[in-house]
Enzyme design. Structure first.
Site, mmCIF file in Angstrom:
data_model
loop_
_atom_site.group_PDB
_atom_site.id
_atom_site.type_symbol
_atom_site.label_atom_id
_atom_site.label_comp_id
_atom_site.label_asym_id
_atom_site.label_seq_id
_atom_site.Cartn_x
_atom_site.Cartn_y
_atom_site.Cartn_z
ATOM 1 N N SER A 137 0.895 -1.230 -0.192
ATOM 2 C CA SER A 137 -0.001 0.021 0.078
ATOM 3 C C SER A 137 0.927 1.199 0.014
ATOM 4 O O SER A 137 2.060 1.181 0.403
ATOM 5 C CB SER A 137 -0.873 0.012 1.120
ATOM 6 O OG SER A 137 -1.377 1.219 1.292
ATOM 7 N N TYR A 150 -0.873 -1.154 10.336
ATOM 8 C CA TYR A 150 -1.123 -1.397 8.962
ATOM 9 C C TYR A 150 -0.057 -0.955 8.290
ATOM 10 O O TYR A 150 0.541 -1.883 7.479
ATOM 11 C CB TYR A 150 -2.437 -0.550 8.324
ATOM 12 C CG TYR A 150 -2.704 -0.852 6.950
ATOM 13 C CD1 TYR A 150 -3.356 -2.118 6.659
ATOM 14 C CD2 TYR A 150 -2.501 0.168 6.044
ATOM 15 C CE1 TYR A 150 -3.858 -2.345 5.416
ATOM 16 C CE2 TYR A 150 -2.988 -0.456 4.692
ATOM 17 C CZ TYR A 150 -3.628 -1.626 4.343
ATOM 18 O OH TYR A 150 -3.950 -1.872 3.182
ATOM 19 N N ALA A 151 0.569 0.299 8.442
ATOM 20 C CA ALA A 151 1.745 0.881 7.899
ATOM 21 C C ALA A 151 2.879 -0.216 8.044
ATOM 22 O O ALA A 151 3.672 -0.328 6.998
ATOM 23 C CB ALA A 151 2.043 2.317 8.403
ATOM 24 N N ALA A 152 3.036 -0.670 9.342
ATOM 25 C CA ALA A 152 4.098 -1.226 9.680
ATOM 26 C C ALA A 152 4.150 -2.727 8.942
ATOM 27 O O ALA A 152 5.334 -3.311 8.582
ATOM 28 C CB ALA A 152 4.125 -1.901 11.203
#
Length: 244
Positions: A137, A150-152
């Site tokens: 993403s 989520y970013a991790a």
């Protein structure tokens, strides 16, 4: 394009995953294994597709994944394409994020990808061919407020993918690993968002719209096919110019 190919797609019941499965099946794949936990939606989606096999499975369940991959190997002797698409969100600012929501997102989005890839990659290396596409993403490349977990995970799958690109080909096997990094996409996950939020997403995107699942499937199809046979370890952003 995918004649005689055996494909595996996770998170296949709806949205991007369903579109990718249909793309492979309609372009000649011998069999597409469509994996998801939502059995009712999964079976309904592919009930009329003879070359799609819906499988209800949790990618966090390592023994179940091992058994499934052994069955695929027994049935067809090969796996040509793997699309790691399954993923979830549990958004919150870091001061409000619970340990449970952190662990759940990491288990599905990162460890689940590891589980499936670890089971399938040795088959690809042994057959000297394969394409692995993992859904990242733009949040994984550039971050986003309220999405530490989520970013991790989405940054983590990029790091794993680059490692796999080197690892799986180190003895000459033509096994490729790449990521697709979507921006805002029209999926069931975003369908319930307020109109003003959707408009904000579109306003932030230079091409002034959200991606469709078909837009993302176009990139996945390219990376899964032999048209990208000299591309590995890359991140393909499909975001309408959202992150430049």
């Amino acid at each position: 394009m995918f004649n005689s190919k055996i494909c595996v797609v996770t998170g296949a019941a709806q949205g991007i995953g369903r579109t990718v499965v249909e793309r492979f099946a309609n372009n000649g794949a011998t069999m597409v294994y469509a994996l998801d936990m939502n059995g009712d939606v999964l079976n309904e989606a592919f009930m009329n597709q003879s070359n799609v096999k819906p499988i209800v499975v949790d990618i966090c369940d390592r023994p179940a994944i091992t058994d499934l991959v052994e069955q695929i190997k027994s049935d067809y002797g090969r796996v040509d394409v793997l699309v790691n698409n399954a993923g979830i969100t549990r958004d919150a600012l870091i001061e409000n994020m619970t340990e449970q929501d952190w662990d759940l997102v990491v288990d599905v989005n990162l460890k689940g990808v590891f589980n499936v890839t670890q089971a399938i990659a040795p088959i690809m290396v042994a057959q000297d061919y394969g394409s692995i596409i993992t859904m990242s993403s733009v949040v994984g490349t550039d971050g986003n407020i309220g999405q530490s977990n989520y970013a991790a995970t989405k940054g983590g799958v990029i790091a794993m993918t680059k490692t796999w690109a080197k690892e799986f080909a180190r003895k000459g096997a033509q096994v490729r690993a790449n990521c697709v990094a979507p921006g805002f996409v029209e999926t069931p996950m975003t369908a319930d968002l307020p109109e003003k939020v959707l408009d904000m997403m579109k306003d932030k995107t230079p091409l002034s719209r959200m991606a469709t699942p078909e837009d993302i499937a176009n990139g996945v199809e390219f990376l899964a096919s032999d048209k990208s046979s000299f591309i590995t370890g890359q991140v393909l952003k499909i975001d309408g110019g959202l992150v430049l």
